[in-house]
Each structure stands twice: as structure tokens, then as C-alpha cells.
Design a protein around this motif. Structure first.
Motif, mmCIF file in Angstrom:
data_model
loop_
_atom_site.group_PDB
_atom_site.id
_atom_site.type_symbol
_atom_site.label_atom_id
_atom_site.label_comp_id
_atom_site.label_asym_id
_atom_site.label_seq_id
_atom_site.Cartn_x
_atom_site.Cartn_y
_atom_site.Cartn_z
ATOM 1 N N SER A 1 45.848 30.582 57.180
ATOM 2 C CA SER A 1 44.459 30.136 57.016
ATOM 3 C C SER A 1 44.067 30.074 55.553
ATOM 4 O O SER A 1 43.463 29.098 55.088
ATOM 5 C CB SER A 1 43.504 31.083 57.749
ATOM 6 O OG SER A 1 43.701 31.036 59.129
ATOM 7 N N TYR B 1 45.722 27.102 53.847
ATOM 8 C CA TYR B 1 45.006 25.853 54.156
ATOM 9 C C TYR B 1 43.687 25.791 53.391
ATOM 10 O O TYR B 1 43.339 24.761 52.813
ATOM 11 C CB TYR B 1 44.724 25.735 55.655
ATOM 12 C CG TYR B 1 45.882 25.219 56.476
ATOM 13 C CD1 TYR B 1 46.474 23.988 56.209
ATOM 14 C CD2 TYR B 1 46.368 25.949 57.547
ATOM 15 C CE1 TYR B 1 47.528 23.511 56.973
ATOM 16 C CE2 TYR B 1 47.420 25.474 58.328
ATOM 17 C CZ TYR B 1 47.993 24.262 58.025
ATOM 18 O OH TYR B 1 49.036 23.791 58.784
ATOM 19 N N ASP C 1 48.137 23.130 51.968
ATOM 20 C CA ASP C 1 48.381 22.816 53.367
ATOM 21 C C ASP C 1 49.849 22.523 53.673
ATOM 22 O O ASP C 1 50.327 22.800 54.758
ATOM 23 C CB ASP C 1 47.462 21.707 53.873
ATOM 24 C CG ASP C 1 47.404 20.489 52.995
ATOM 25 O OD1 ASP C 1 47.082 20.629 51.810
ATOM 26 O OD2 ASP C 1 47.672 19.387 53.513
ATOM 27 N N GLU C 2 50.596 22.012 52.714
ATOM 28 C CA GLU C 2 52.018 21.760 52.953
ATOM 29 C C GLU C 2 52.770 23.085 53.145
ATOM 30 O O GLU C 2 53.583 23.227 54.069
ATOM 31 C CB GLU C 2 52.614 20.965 51.795
ATOM 32 C CG GLU C 2 53.975 20.397 52.097
ATOM 33 C CD GLU C 2 54.415 19.373 51.061
ATOM 34 O OE1 GLU C 2 55.474 18.781 51.294
ATOM 35 O OE2 GLU C 2 53.733 19.181 50.038
ATOM 36 N N ALA D 1 51.367 25.978 54.022
ATOM 37 C CA ALA D 1 50.830 26.598 55.242
ATOM 38 C C ALA D 1 51.510 26.024 56.483
ATOM 39 O O ALA D 1 51.903 26.763 57.391
ATOM 40 C CB ALA D 1 49.324 26.387 55.312
ATOM 41 N N THR D 2 51.664 24.711 56.518
ATOM 42 C CA THR D 2 52.298 24.054 57.658
ATOM 43 C C THR D 2 53.763 24.453 57.762
ATOM 44 O O THR D 2 54.286 24.656 58.863
ATOM 45 C CB THR D 2 52.143 22.529 57.553
ATOM 46 O OG1 THR D 2 50.750 22.214 57.565
ATOM 47 C CG2 THR D 2 52.827 21.818 58.709
ATOM 48 N N TYR E 1 40.621 25.475 59.869
ATOM 49 C CA TYR E 1 41.406 25.130 58.686
ATOM 50 C C TYR E 1 42.261 23.878 58.863
ATOM 51 O O TYR E 1 42.330 23.062 57.952
ATOM 52 C CB TYR E 1 42.234 26.327 58.229
ATOM 53 C CG TYR E 1 41.328 27.467 57.854
ATOM 54 C CD1 TYR E 1 40.601 27.419 56.666
ATOM 55 C CD2 TYR E 1 41.126 28.543 58.701
ATOM 56 C CE1 TYR E 1 39.721 28.433 56.322
ATOM 57 C CE2 TYR E 1 40.254 29.553 58.362
ATOM 58 C CZ TYR E 1 39.549 29.499 57.178
ATOM 59 O OH TYR E 1 38.678 30.487 56.842
ATOM 60 N N ILE E 2 42.926 23.705 59.992
ATOM 61 C CA ILE E 2 43.704 22.487 60.175
ATOM 62 C C ILE E 2 42.775 21.310 60.461
ATOM 63 O O ILE E 2 42.900 20.246 59.849
ATOM 64 C CB ILE E 2 44.766 22.649 61.282
ATOM 65 C CG1 ILE E 2 45.826 23.668 60.826
ATOM 66 C CG2 ILE E 2 45.422 21.305 61.604
ATOM 67 C CD1 ILE E 2 46.892 23.973 61.847
ATOM 68 N N VAL F 1 43.199 18.579 57.291
ATOM 69 C CA VAL F 1 44.182 18.638 56.213
ATOM 70 C C VAL F 1 45.205 17.507 56.347
ATOM 71 O O VAL F 1 45.451 16.988 57.441
ATOM 72 C CB VAL F 1 44.916 20.003 56.172
ATOM 73 C CG1 VAL F 1 43.952 21.120 55.847
ATOM 74 C CG2 VAL F 1 45.667 20.270 57.456
ATOM 75 N N HIS G 1 48.586 17.676 55.414
ATOM 76 C CA HIS G 1 49.837 18.219 55.949
ATOM 77 C C HIS G 1 49.483 19.174 57.075
ATOM 78 O O HIS G 1 48.821 20.180 56.864
ATOM 79 C CB HIS G 1 50.621 18.949 54.855
ATOM 80 C CG HIS G 1 50.984 18.061 53.714
ATOM 81 N ND1 HIS G 1 52.027 17.173 53.774
ATOM 82 C CD2 HIS G 1 50.434 17.907 52.503
ATOM 83 C CE1 HIS G 1 52.114 16.513 52.638
ATOM 84 N NE2 HIS G 1 51.150 16.942 51.844
ATOM 85 N N ARG G 2 49.930 18.837 58.283
ATOM 86 C CA ARG G 2 49.593 19.637 59.452
ATOM 87 C C ARG G 2 50.807 19.694 60.373
ATOM 88 O O ARG G 2 51.741 18.911 60.217
ATOM 89 C CB ARG G 2 48.359 19.076 60.145
ATOM 90 C CG ARG G 2 48.410 17.614 60.423
ATOM 91 C CD ARG G 2 47.058 17.028 60.832
ATOM 92 N NE ARG G 2 47.210 15.626 61.174
ATOM 93 C CZ ARG G 2 47.167 14.634 60.302
ATOM 94 N NH1 ARG G 2 46.944 14.876 59.032
ATOM 95 N NH2 ARG G 2 47.332 13.393 60.699
#
Length: 158
Positions: free
Chosen positions: A32, A35, A40-41, A43-44, A93-94, A110, A112-113
Motif C-alpha cells: 500500500s 503504491y 506502483d511497479e 508494489a505490483t 491504492y490500486i 495506478v 502498473h497493477r
């Protein structure tokens, strides 16, 4: 705590993150925060590494033992709390759903997910019911019979 003098020596002592295991709540909190801060990249990437949890445990978020395929059956509340942290990570967040003090909601998924297409329907927040449908590089927010479509990276306010 499963006994013993030193909790770190007990492979089944995973409730407090000692021993040979992990509390998944912290993974979801870390994801979280990544993100939220624009990573985000990364995090994913971390989220993809823990997908198997959904196939191996009866419910998302229980403590995991490292020395066997087993979840901590004696920590059911922890599983509930961890499951909520995962749902919050996805929703806030996503999908990028952010409530504001004035009652407005901004939505900015985001780039990147974990998957290209995502959808949440009939979400209820700030006395509003809405849906968000993410498809590739666009997303659509539906509220009160109206649809607003934007590119990923843009923000829709409702």
C-alpha cells in the motif's frame, strides 16, 4: 506463541513475526505504501510474488509457517484483519479511490497493477454509490447513471 524459551527459535511462532513465518498484514501495508508513494511497479512486483497465498490458505491473511504448508489455525482474528488490509490496498491504492473531508472522492488507478483489467461495482463511500472499471490504459467511473472515462494517470472527481 507455541512455547519455548526464545520465541525466535520456535518455527511455529509466527504470530508476532518471530520464528519461522510471517504475518501477511505487513506485506499488504508495505505494498500500500509503495503504491501511495508512486512505486506502483515495485508494489505490483511484490504483490505478484504472494498471489499463491490465495490458493494455499482458507482465507487471505492468516499467519504462515515457513517449515510446512500450514496457516495458524489458532489466530483467526488476525486473518480477518489481514484480509481487510488486502482489500483496502486494492480499493484505495490500486484503484486509487481517495475520499476527501469535503465529501468528494477522487479516482486515479495506478499504471502498473497486477492485471490489466479490474472492476469494482457498487462501491459505497461518502454517501455515494459508484463503480470503477479499469481497462488497459483507460478507466470509467459510473455514478448516478453517468459514465466518465479518463486515461490512466488522470483523475476523476465525483
Amino acid at each position: 506463541y507455541a512455547g519455548g524459551d526464545d520465541i525466535g527459535d520456535d518455527l511455529s511462532a509466527v504470530l508476532d513475526n518471530g520464528g519461522g513465518g510471517l504475518c501477511p498484514l505487513f506485506a499488504m501495508q508495505t505494498i500500500s505504501q509503495l503504491y501511495e508513494t508512486g512505486y506502483d511497479e515495485l508494489a505490483t512486483d511484490i504483490l505478484r510474488r504472494v498471489y499463491w497465498w490465495g490458493e494455499r490458505v482458507p482465507y487471505m491473511g492468516d499467519s504462515f509457517a515457513a517449515n510446512m504448508i500450514l496457516n495458524r489455525e489458532d489466530t483467526p482474528l488476525q486473518g480477518d484483519i489481514n484480509s481487510i488490509s488486502c482489500a483496502q490496498m486494492i480499493f484505495f491504492y490500486i484503484f486509487g479511490i481517495t475520499p476527501h473531508f469535503d465529501g468528494k472522492i477522487t479516482i486515479s488507478p495506478v499504471k502498473h497493477r497486477p492485471c490489466e483489467n479490474l472492476k469494482v461495482t457498487n462501491a459505497r463511500l461518502c454517501n455515494k454509490a459508484f463503480s470503477v472499471d479499469v481497462r488497459g490504459d483507460h478507466f470509467t467511473v459510473s455514478i448516478d447513471g453517468k459514465d466518465v472515462t479518463a486515461k490512466i494517470g488522470q483523475t476523476v472527481e465525483i
